[in-house]
Design an enzyme around this catalytic site. Structure first.
Site, PDB file in Angstrom:
ATOM      1  N   ASN A   1      -5.736 -25.025 -43.537  1.00  0.00           N
ATOM      2  CA  ASN A   1      -5.749 -25.950 -42.400  1.00  0.00           C
ATOM      3  C   ASN A   1      -7.216 -26.284 -42.113  1.00  0.00           C
ATOM      4  O   ASN A   1      -8.125 -25.805 -42.826  1.00  0.00           O
ATOM      5  CB  ASN A   1      -4.989 -25.380 -41.198  1.00  0.00           C
ATOM      6  CG  ASN A   1      -5.629 -24.114 -40.635  1.00  0.00           C
ATOM      7  OD1 ASN A   1      -6.814 -23.844 -40.858  1.00  0.00           O
ATOM      8  ND2 ASN A   1      -4.851 -23.331 -39.924  1.00  0.00           N
TER       9      ASN A   1
ATOM     10  N   ALA B   1       5.349 -20.859 -38.574  1.00  0.00           N
ATOM     11  CA  ALA B   1       5.920 -21.082 -39.913  1.00  0.00           C
ATOM     12  C   ALA B   1       5.910 -22.543 -40.354  1.00  0.00           C
ATOM     13  O   ALA B   1       6.439 -22.853 -41.428  1.00  0.00           O
ATOM     14  CB  ALA B   1       7.332 -20.499 -40.053  1.00  0.00           C
TER      15      ALA B   1
ATOM     16  N   GLY C   1       3.218 -24.245 -41.279  1.00  0.00           N
ATOM     17  CA  GLY C   1       2.356 -24.250 -42.467  1.00  0.00           C
ATOM     18  C   GLY C   1       3.049 -23.584 -43.648  1.00  0.00           C
ATOM     19  O   GLY C   1       2.913 -24.023 -44.802  1.00  0.00           O
TER      20      GLY C   1
HETATM   21  O1  RIB Z   1       2.819 -18.071 -40.460  1.00  0.00           O
HETATM   22  C1  RIB Z   1       3.667 -17.486 -39.525  1.00  0.00           C
HETATM   23  C2  RIB Z   1       3.796 -16.011 -39.771  1.00  0.00           C
HETATM   24  O2  RIB Z   1       2.551 -15.389 -39.549  1.00  0.00           O
HETATM   25  C3  RIB Z   1       4.759 -15.293 -38.863  1.00  0.00           C
HETATM   26  O3  RIB Z   1       6.075 -15.305 -39.333  1.00  0.00           O
HETATM   27  C4  RIB Z   1       4.155 -13.915 -38.735  1.00  0.00           C
HETATM   28  O4  RIB Z   1       4.915 -12.912 -39.324  1.00  0.00           O
HETATM   29  C5  RIB Z   1       2.765 -14.012 -39.347  1.00  0.00           C
HETATM   30  O5  RIB Z   1       2.721 -13.436 -40.583  1.00  0.00           O
END
Ligand code: RIB
Length: 301
Positions: free
Chosen positions: A185, A250, A252
């Site tokens: 990012n 989540a 990304g």
């Molecule tokens: O990218 C999101 C994730 O980052 C979450 O699900 C959390 O577990 C962390 O690892």
């Protein structure tokens, strides 16, 4: 080599999420809203996204010999991905503590546990999978020595190595030479390039700096703006879908998993980024990590 096989090596966490109006400042206690517990972890989220979106996925991670580890493996089996490479540790399974505010922003603390126990020896033992995949997808919630080893082995075997450098942390320069596709990012790109990244122009400059370090192509994810493809030619901007976000957790990861699926199907980077933007736009409209990752049938592309 199985060009279609997407091998994801990375973390598996149980996410414990609390909603709050505003994120607390240091030393502050705030009263929150709903609490939820669900499957997460950047590696697992990316593997689940790739699987649900039509990929042929194998996932390698390390979980504890505990209830969270048992539940995680049961869940990944239910998703239909190849879990034969999942390992157990004597350390507890990874847990992530997540706060999500009313603007859909989050902050996350990961207690890595078993994820931090994925050793170079474990990677060596996964040689057959690493050397036979078409795409290896990595993140940075695993020990860096293991990430480096996996990237090197896959690179030498001729697989496409994709790194989502999250969460950002110091990396050995050698690693960049093994990366065919780097998906940071804006903040991560700025950290790794040492240059400010505020817009498409500065992102392009920083992407060039990464290419000088040895990275092949880049896709810079720019949140609600979209994604910038820097593949050596003129950069191409793929706009994000305009949606009402409730939780960006989540998003990304969905982007990375979706992108790998589209690439494994032979789509161009631009087509793949469009597919990934469509998938992550769905993820941000639901609460949770794996709870919010869409299926192929949900995407009209
Ligand atoms: O990218 C999101 C994730 O980052 C979450 O699900 C959390 O577990 C962390 O690892």
């Amino acid at each position: 080599m199985n060009n279609k096989l997407i091998l994801v090596i990375g973390s598996s966490n149980t996410d414990m999420t609390a909603k709050t109006q505003e994120l607390p400042r240091p030393g502050e206690t705030v009263l929150g809203g709903v609490f939820t517990m669900g499957a997460g972890g950047k590696g697992a989220n990316q593997a689940v996204a790739a699987q649900r979106l039509g990929g042929n996925v194998k996932f390698i991670c390390k979980v504890g010999r505990d209830m969270f580890g048992d539940n995680a493996i049961a869940q990944y089996n239910k998703e239909g991905m190849d879990t034969s490479g999942i390992l157990r540790s004597d350390l507890p399974s990874g847990v992530a503590l997540i706060y999500v505010d009313s603007h859909a922003e989050n902050c996350i603390v990961v207690a890595s546990g078993a994820n931090g126990d994925l050793t170079e020896k474990d990677i060596e033992a996964s040689k057959a999978a690493i050397e036979s995949c078409g795409i290896l997808l990595l993140q940075l919630e695993s020990p860096i020595s293991s990430v480096l080893k996996a990237a090197k082995m896959a690179h030498e075997a001729g697989a496409m190595v994709v790194l989502n450098p999250a969460p950002a942390c110091p990396l050995p320069e050698e690693l960049f030479r093994y990366i065919d596709l780097f998906i940071p990012n804006e903040t991560e790109l700025s950290t790794f390039s040492g240059l400010p990244v505020e817009n498409a122009e500065s992102a392009e400059k920083a992407a060039k700096a990464m290419q000088q370090k040895g990275v092949g192509k880049l896709i810079v994810t720019m949140g609600s703006k979209g994604a910038l493809i820097c593949d050596g030619d003129k950069p191409v901007f793929v706009p994000a879908h305009k949606v009402k976000a409730v939780d960006t957790t989540a998003a990304g990861d969905t982007f990375c998993g979706a992108l790998c699926v589209a690439i494994s199907e032979g789509k161009s980077l631009k087509e793949a980024a469009e597919f990934a933007c469509a998938a992550s736009a769905l993820t941000v409209q639901k609460m949770g990590a794996q709870n919010s990752i869409p299926f192929r049938k949900d995407i009209n592309i």
